[in-house]
Design a protein around this motif. Structure first.
Motif, short mmCIF file in Angstrom:
data_model
loop_
_atom_site.label_atom_id
_atom_site.label_comp_id
_atom_site.label_asym_id
_atom_site.label_seq_id
_atom_site.Cartn_x
_atom_site.Cartn_y
_atom_site.Cartn_z
N PHE A 1 -4.85 -27.64 5.57
CA PHE A 1 -3.94 -26.67 4.96
C PHE A 1 -4.58 -25.29 4.84
CE2 PHE A 1 -2.56 -24.46 1.09
CZ PHE A 1 -1.27 -24.15 1.47
N GLU A 2 -5.76 -25.26 4.28
CA GLU A 2 -6.37 -23.96 4.03
C GLU A 2 -7.03 -23.36 5.28
OE1 GLU A 2 -10.39 -24.22 1.80
OE2 GLU A 2 -9.15 -25.82 0.99
N PHE A 3 -6.98 -24.10 6.41
CA PHE A 3 -7.41 -23.50 7.68
C PHE A 3 -6.26 -22.73 8.33
CE2 PHE A 3 -10.24 -27.51 8.42
CZ PHE A 3 -11.06 -27.14 7.38
N GLY A 4 -5.06 -22.94 7.83
CA GLY A 4 -3.88 -22.33 8.44
C GLY A 4 -4.00 -20.81 8.51
N PHE A 5 -3.53 -20.27 9.60
CA PHE A 5 -3.60 -18.82 9.81
C PHE A 5 -2.98 -18.07 8.63
CE2 PHE A 5 -1.71 -15.03 12.16
CZ PHE A 5 -2.91 -14.32 12.17
N ASP A 6 -1.87 -18.59 8.14
CA ASP A 6 -1.15 -17.92 7.06
C ASP A 6 -1.50 -18.46 5.68
OD1 ASP A 6 0.27 -16.07 8.59
OD2 ASP A 6 1.84 -17.52 9.05
N GLN A 7 -2.40 -19.41 5.57
CA GLN A 7 -2.67 -20.00 4.26
C GLN A 7 -4.12 -19.86 3.82
OE1 GLN A 7 -0.35 -20.89 2.31
NE2 GLN A 7 1.42 -21.41 3.58
N ALA A 8 -4.94 -19.24 4.68
CA ALA A 8 -6.36 -19.13 4.35
C ALA A 8 -6.59 -18.03 3.32
CB ALA A 8 -7.15 -18.84 5.63
N MET A 9 -7.50 -18.29 2.40
CA MET A 9 -7.93 -17.23 1.49
C MET A 9 -8.61 -16.15 2.30
SD MET A 9 -7.03 -17.84 -1.62
CE MET A 9 -8.12 -17.06 -2.79
N ARG B 1 0.84 -1.20 0.00
CA ARG B 1 0.00 0.00 0.00
C ARG B 1 0.87 1.25 0.00
NH1 ARG B 1 -2.23 -0.82 4.45
NH2 ARG B 1 -4.05 -1.99 3.77
N GLU B 2 1.82 1.27 0.93
CA GLU B 2 2.67 2.46 1.09
C GLU B 2 3.49 2.74 -0.18
OE1 GLU B 2 4.48 2.78 4.92
OE2 GLU B 2 6.27 3.81 4.15
N LEU B 3 3.94 1.67 -0.82
CA LEU B 3 4.82 1.84 -1.99
C LEU B 3 4.05 1.88 -3.31
CD1 LEU B 3 7.47 -0.75 -0.80
CD2 LEU B 3 7.89 1.71 -1.00
N GLY B 4 2.74 1.69 -3.23
CA GLY B 4 1.93 1.74 -4.45
C GLY B 4 2.13 0.53 -5.34
N VAL B 5 2.37 -0.63 -4.74
CA VAL B 5 2.51 -1.87 -5.52
C VAL B 5 1.13 -2.53 -5.64
CG1 VAL B 5 3.53 -4.18 -5.56
CG2 VAL B 5 4.88 -2.23 -4.73
N PRO B 6 0.57 -2.58 -6.84
CA PRO B 6 -0.76 -3.18 -6.97
C PRO B 6 -0.73 -4.68 -6.71
CG PRO B 6 0.02 -2.33 -9.11
CD PRO B 6 1.10 -2.09 -8.11
N ILE B 7 -1.77 -5.17 -6.10
CA ILE B 7 -1.86 -6.60 -5.80
C ILE B 7 -3.09 -7.21 -6.47
CG2 ILE B 7 -0.62 -6.44 -3.61
CD1 ILE B 7 -3.40 -6.68 -2.20
N GLU B 8 -3.06 -8.53 -6.58
CA GLU B 8 -4.20 -9.28 -7.10
C GLU B 8 -4.30 -10.56 -6.28
OE1 GLU B 8 -2.98 -9.91 -11.18
OE2 GLU B 8 -1.38 -11.28 -10.61
N ALA B 9 -5.42 -11.24 -6.40
CA ALA B 9 -5.64 -12.45 -5.59
C ALA B 9 -4.69 -13.56 -6.02
CB ALA B 9 -7.08 -12.91 -5.74
N LEU B 10 -4.15 -14.24 -5.05
CA LEU B 10 -3.41 -15.48 -5.28
C LEU B 10 -4.36 -16.59 -4.87
CD1 LEU B 10 -1.69 -17.88 -3.61
CD2 LEU B 10 -0.91 -17.22 -5.87
N VAL B 11 -4.71 -17.43 -5.81
CA VAL B 11 -5.68 -18.50 -5.53
C VAL B 11 -4.95 -19.63 -4.80
CG1 VAL B 11 -7.37 -20.06 -6.52
CG2 VAL B 11 -6.91 -17.85 -7.62
N ASN B 12 -5.12 -19.67 -3.50
CA ASN B 12 -4.42 -20.70 -2.71
C ASN B 12 -5.31 -21.90 -2.47
OD1 ASN B 12 -1.87 -21.19 -1.55
ND2 ASN B 12 -2.69 -20.91 0.51
#
Ligand code: PHE
Length: 538
Positions: free
Chosen positions: A280-288, A150-161
């Motif tokens: 896997f997809e319940f993981g705190f860091d891996q959930a959509m 956000r701060e650097l203005g780098v656009p993001i898009e969804a990563l389908v995990n």
């Protein structure tokens, strides 16, 4: 070790319970959501936010003096240190051994050359515009990484995990028999419908037969049945399949109601062990939702490098050859254009991975040297397979996501960008099992594994590939670090500066193998350094 979707090692409960350092925008967000009563606040939300160093913190005598800091490594941690210190007017110089910023945050594109420690060079032959992220590839919602985007203005898009259409594939291996579904690719949606269906049926039966009476009041037993019916899509307390698992003949116009397939038996579903992958997809860091920068992960380091002043501040192709702490400063020697040069600074921030740093001559204390020798490089790598046609989309309706396997490829990642385009790059493995294979054999083996799932088009429509083995990257020597026996005395040692040299990187965080770990560690060191400068100057 069990593998999970595209993940060489499982997230541990401890690793997220002990995670600290939600900062800035995220903690503010948590705070306001908590105020609204939207959810219970995790303890970590109480962690004080990060305030970038400010010249205003320094006494008049020190302001504008331009304390010199030499930063070793232009990966995420090094660039963040330069960026944050730069906000307060520190005079930062970054030395980078490679010819580019980003370190392991590497996006592989046409023309890129990868030379490994065996001296083998690969040149990327992808089409213009095609790429894959050879290092970090997914960003969770709550990581500070997004605050920097956000701060650097780098656009993001969804990563389908996680994707209902991607597949599970278990072949019989290591003496384990996966039953009638062994060697059959099954969609996530179908596996979920069947596993939830049968487990719910068991639950409903148990409750209805009074088997849970010791544990539940009669009212709660009824609620369990209600839950099981909903969760499993049961009819009459039984699971007999339903449209959640998909159709063998899809519904259409007029009287075409579609035909739902009959599920395998409960025993076959249990034997498939597909359900053991759902966590896997319940993981705190891996959930959509999960995220990626538009155009490649290296857009973040490119933005950081630009924000710190580019080549004005960063010297590329400059491997460090010596670090000497002195009473009043640090002298760093490095190679550039065939000559050894030195730079003197008031402080040093060393973000070089410990596996590399430990071989650089220094006058660090014995305790520091011993600590640098402790962490080991994690064995992992990826292969990018460029196809001339997006057959996974056209034929299989798989738009992004990961097929999880029990083969040595671990997962197969379909691209989360360029949807409906002509070509695409599939990540054919995310694994350490290919590190010691010659380059051509990596492709051959990965393709042979993929053919088991996707058929011969996986081989026939392949145009070109390139693979990375992180332990063989000279300036990384691993995909991330392992701390043998956990974060012990060596970890604590490196959290402290050695004289005027500080250490930073994701290895000094509870977010190892995430860029967020590098950001958080850099912030911690920047704060400590700034406090010291403020105190010394006072
Ligand atoms: N961050 C990496 C990934 O998402 C490695 C990792 C996996 C780290 C799982 C922690 C847990 O693939």
């Amino acid at each position: 070790m069990t593998t999970t979707a595209g993940t060489p090692h499982p997230q541990t409960r401890r690793s997220f319970l002990t995670r600290v350092g939600v900062v800035g925008g995220a903690s503010a967000l948590y705070g306001s959501m908590e105020a609204l009563g939207l959810f219970a606040t995790p303890a970590e939300a109480a962690t004080p936010g990060f305030a970038p160093p400010s010249a205003a913190d320094l006494p008049d005598s020190a302001r504008g003096r331009g304390t010199k800091v030499v930063i070793l490594g232009a990966g995420t941690a090094g660039l963040t240190a330069a960026y944050e210190l730069g906000k307060a007017g520190y005079d930062c110089t970054v030395l980078e051994a490679r010819d580019r910023p980003g370190g392991r945050a590497k996006t592989v594109r046409r023309g890129d050359r990868l030379t490994d420690t065996d001296g083998v060079t690969q040149v990327c032959r992808f089409d213009e515009g095609q790429y894959f992220n050879a290092g970090p590839a997914r960003i969770p919602n709550h990581h500070v990484t997004l605050d920097y985007c956000r701060e650097l203005g780098v656009p993001i898009e969804a990563l389908v995990n996680a994707n209902a259409e991607s597949l599970y594939f278990h072949e019989n291996t290591g003496g384990t028999d996966y039953g009638e579904l062994a060697g059959t690719a099954v969609t996530h949606r179908q596996a979920k419908a069947d596993v939830y269906g049968y487990v719910s049926e068991l639950l409903a039966q148990a409750a209805n037969q009074g088997a849970l009476d010791q544990l539940l009041t009669a009212d709660d037993a009824e609620r369990v049945v209600e839950l099981a019916n909903s969760l499993g899509g049961l009819s009459g307390g039984r699971y007999a399949g339903n449209s959640r698992r998909g159709y063998v003949d899809a519904p259409g116009a007029g009287h075409d109601a579609g035909v739902v397939g009959t599920p395998p038996s409960m025993s076959a579903i249990l034997q498939s062990r597909f359900g053991t992958r759902f966590a896997f997809e319940f993981g705190f860091d891996q959930a959509m939702m999960m995220w990626q920068p538009v155009g490649g992960m290296d857009r973040i380091s490119a933005a950081l490098a630009a924000a710190v002043g580019g080549k004005r501040r960063i010297t590329y192709n400059a491997p460090v050859t010596q670090i000497a702490n002195g009473p009043d400063g640090v002298r760093v020697s490095y190679r550039l254009n065939g000559r050894t040069r030195t730079i003197d600074a008031d402080y040093c921030v060393a973000t070089i991975p410990p596996m590399v740093l430990k071989s650089i001559p220094t006058n660090f204390s014995q305790a520091t040297k011993d600590a640098l020798a402790v962490p080991t490089g994690a064995n992992t790598g990826k292969i990018g397979l460029q196809y001339g046609r997006r057959w996974w989309e056209e034929d299989d309706k798989i738009f992004g996501g990961i097929t999880a396997t029990n083969m040595d490829v671990s997962g197969i990642w379909y691209p989360s960008s360029g949807f409906l385009g002509r070509k695409g790059v599939v990540v054919g493995y995310y694994s350490g099992s290919y590190t010691d294979l010659p380059v051509a054999a990596r492709e051959e083996r990965a393709v042979a594994q993929g053919v088991k799932i996707h058929g011969t088009r996986y081989r026939d429509e392949l145009e070109t590939s390139i693979s990375i083995a992180w332990p063989k990257e000279q300036y990384s020597l691993g995909g991330w670090v392992n701390w043998p026996g956990g974060r012990g005395a060596a970890y604590d040692q490196l959290l402290r500066p050695d004289g005027r040299t500080y250490f930073a990187g994701d290895h000094l965080s509870y977010l190892i193998a995430w860029q967020a770990g590098a950001f958080e560690s850099a912030r911690q060191v920047v704060t400590a350094l700034h406090e010291r400068v403020a105190a010394t100057a006072a």
